[in-house]
Scaffold this active site. Structure first.
Site, PDB file in Angstrom:
ATOM      1  N   HIS A   1      23.808  -0.544  11.939  1.00 23.66           N
ATOM      2  CA  HIS A   1      23.308   0.053  13.186  1.00 23.66           C
ATOM      3  C   HIS A   1      24.455   0.541  14.062  1.00 23.66           C
ATOM      4  O   HIS A   1      24.469   1.701  14.510  1.00 23.66           O
ATOM      5  CB  HIS A   1      22.466  -0.976  13.939  1.00 23.66           C
TER       6      HIS A   1
ATOM      7  N   TYR B   1      14.425   1.033  23.010  1.00 25.80           N
ATOM      8  CA  TYR B   1      14.697   0.459  21.697  1.00 25.80           C
ATOM      9  C   TYR B   1      13.480   0.574  20.776  1.00 25.80           C
ATOM     10  O   TYR B   1      13.613   0.875  19.585  1.00 25.80           O
ATOM     11  CB  TYR B   1      15.108  -1.014  21.836  1.00 25.80           C
TER      12      TYR B   1
END
Length: 676
Positions: A463, A605
């Site tokens: 990520h 998110y």
């Protein structure tokens, strides 16, 4: 692996070896240079794009790296004097930027260019966007207000900057600790104790356990004694008490600033520039998802409750409910029992050096790049590695990045990426190249084993490197639009999309190898890992929703009557579905997002996961995860534009259509096919 080493880096290499005096001087120079540019712009009698917009944007291009270096050091330096000097520099620079945004004379010049529709229409797309963005930024800083209100708004912004810096410093320097015996740490593997500091406790050897991730996460997942987990939950939950009044003040000031500008709430002000545009779609998205996830969570709670009740019955104690310190432990236990997944077994195949090298190899192949590791580079700590980035098939330099992966005293204690320098075009037509730094806190090597990652750690690495390469692969004319400076509720999507690689069997077998034998991870273990992907997805995602709904709860109020500590504890129990107990804790004090740029933006998110899942399913699953053309399309249509165009336009270019939420719902274990 096609990665070599070099003794000298290409491009302009940044100097992080600064003394406190150097940092102070550099901050003063940046202020003086900025003021000179602004004075020149304000003096223009015939404002044009060339004599107003270009000088202001060029100043950002050229000062970006110096600003980043002097403010970045507070997060990574081992020297407290340097960290303090870096924080002081950030306060000075933020104060100057706030003053700059309040200059009516500069805004008048910008506004004159903005209002010259014929000149603006003659500009190229990125230049035209630059004019529009610059005018909007000034307006959002209150330049349409009368003088008294504008000055008051400036004071609010200054105070908010001070509060944000203090909040961050408290987190970085406010680690909690406990000293626990081996009996109290029953369930932890032997390597947890190796090299760990010890202190005597009631005549026994005690081990120092901190709230840094490599310490607290294993304890919360594996410590068999509930009292131990409860103690660490409280230690973590009582960190940084000074941050509660800081956040409380910040929430009030943000609301006051928003209402001065004519917005009902701070969330309304923030979301105007995001893909969501307003609070209503965010709340609708989160509440809809909450109801769906609760269906999954109901079943997960039943399984967890059954395990805890059995544990209590075995020791003759009453069952009193599920608490925050039970979440990781029993969720992990369910995964182990249902899927025969044991973190200790899995991490034997994730030695950090090999995993990092292999993941970088995956990025090289996907994005058609070549990385060169630099020998003995100039950097801020001996643990840091530096890499050059080149085009894979030609001698074209792209940029460079740093990896700072292990914990140490005073260091930023989560995982994040700093875009140290944006790439941009110089006035002479040459190019300055981007620089990014990834900072993490992965487990360090022990005397008997190398640094070993959990599968979650490997996913985090994928990520965060996604953010690195978003910055490295971006090519824009102006720093304002570079890399991750996209809409806040899109910025996570490119990195979230790359997390899928940690669940792809063919990818896992490329980078997961046993640290002793070098054997790739067994196919049977990979199958068990993938099968367990959505185990506990209801509760896990409800925790994410909890943070998003809490964020909206403190920032989408029009009267400001909110107690940041009380609301956190209430929503934690209501949404995350675990009790806090009778302890006086204030978990929000260590959630840096609320003061670190994600205010009224934490929803992003999950919002951006809609886009990441759709990108992955529509192109990489369909075309093949190793398809080179798909990787290039991703690089050129998603990463390269930065925010020089709307994120929605980039998504449509890459996928050939507008996104929908079908893949997202499936990715979190909700197989209902519906579109948003």
């Amino acid at each position: 692996m096609p990665m070599s080493t070099s003794s000298a880096a290409k491009g302009t290499v940044l100097n992080f070896n600064l003394s406190p005096a150097d940092i102070e001087r550099r901050a003063e120079t940046l202020v003086a240079q900025g003021k000179k540019v602004q004075d020149g712009v304000a003096a223009q009698t015939n404002p044009t794009f060339a004599n107003v917009i270009v000088p202001l944007a060029t100043r950002q291009n050229e000062q970006d790296a110096d600003y980043s270096v002097v403010t970045f050091l507070q997060n990574v330096s081992t020297d407290k004097d340097i960290r303090d000097a870096s924080m002081a520099a950030e306060e000075k620079l933020d104060a100057f930027e706030i003053e700059s945004m309040m200059r009516e004379d500069v805004y008048k010049a910008v506004r004159a260019v903005f209002d010259n529709k014929s000149e603006v229409a003659s500009l190229g797309p990125e230049d035209r966007r630059l004019v529009e963005k610059m005018e909007l930024v000034f307006r959002r800083h209150g330049l349409a207000l009368d003088k008294d209100k504008r000055e008051h708004l400036g004071k609010i912004r200054m105070r908010l900057s001070e509060l944000a810096i203090k909040f961050s410093r408290n987190i970085n320097e406010g680690d909690g600790r406990a000293v626990l015996t081996r009996d109290e740490l029953e369930g932890l593997p032997s390597d947890f104790f190796e090299g760990r500091a010890t202190e005597e406790v009631d005549g026994q050897e005690g081990f120092v356990v901190t709230t840094k991730y490599p310490d607290i996460i294993p304890v919360m997942k594996m410590a068999k004694r509930e009292e131990t987990r409860e103690r660490m939950f409280v230690v973590e939950g009582q960190r940084c008490p000074d941050n509660i009044p800081i956040l409380q003040e910040a929430v009030a000031l943000r609301l006051e600033a928003a209402q001065l500008l004519g917005y009902k709430t701070h969330a309304e002000f923030v979301l105007e520039e995001n893909m969501a545009k307003a609070p209503a779609p965010v709340l609708e998205f989160e509440e809809d998802l909450r109801s769906r996830l609760n269906v999954l969570a109901d079943k997960e709670i039943e399984e967890i409750e059954a395990l805890k009740k059995a544990d209590k019955q075995a020791v003759g104690k009453p069952y009193a409910g599920l608490f925050g310190w039970d979440y990781r432990y029993y969720s992990n236990l369910v995964k182990e029992r249902k899927h025969n997944i044991n973190d200790e077994e899995v991490k034997q195949y994730f030695p950090v050096k090999e995993v990092t090298r292999s993941i970088l190899d995956i990025y090289q192949n996907m994005l058609s790049l070549r990385f060169v590791k630099i020998d003995n580079p100039p950097m801020w700590h001996a643990d840091v590695e530096m890499y050059e980035v080149w085009e894979a098939t030609e001698e074209t330099f792209i940029g460079h990045f740093y990896l700072d992966l292990f914990p140490r005293e005073g260091k930023y204690n989560h995982a994040a990426v700093w875009p140290i320098r944006a790439g941009f075009d110089r006035p002479d037509g040459s190019r300055e190249y981007p620089v990014a730094a990834m900072v993490a806190n992965f487990p360090k090597p022990t005397p008997s084993a190398p640094a070993l990652l959990t599968h979650d750690d490997a996913t985090t690495l994928l990520h965060e490197l996604g953010h690195v390469f978003h910055g490295i692969c971006s090519v824009t004319k102006w720093a304002l639009f570079h890399g991750t400076r996209t809409e806040r509720d899109f910025v996570e999507a490119p990195s979230q999309m790359l997390e899928n690689w940690s669940w792809e069997p063919s990818v896992l077998q490329k980078f997961a190898v046993h640290h002793q034998t070098g054997e790739p991870i067994p196919e049977a273990l990979v199958k068990r890992l993938v099968a367990a992907k959505n185990e506990g997805a209801g509760l896990f995602n409800l925790r994410q929703l909890f943070f998003g709904l809490y964020d909206m709860g403190i920032h989408n109020t029009a009267d400001g009557k909110v107690d940041v500590k009380e609301l956190y504890n209430k929503l934690y129990e209501d949404i995350a579905r675990f009790k806090i107990g009778s302890h006086d804790t204030w978990g929000i004090a260590t959630i840096g997002h609320m003061m670190g740029g994600y205010d009224a933006g934490y929803y992003g998110y999950m919002w951006s996961q809609v886009f990441s899942a759709d990108m992955y399913a529509s192109r990489f699953v369909k075309d093949g995860v190793f398809n080179p053309q798909t990787g290039l399309d991703y690089r050129y249509e998603i990463l390269r534009p930065g925010s020089s165009r709307d994120a929605m336009d980039s998504l449509i270019k890459f996928m050939g259509r507008k996104p929908n939420n079908r893949a997202f719902l499936k990715s979190i274990g909700l197989n209902e096919a519906s579109s948003n």
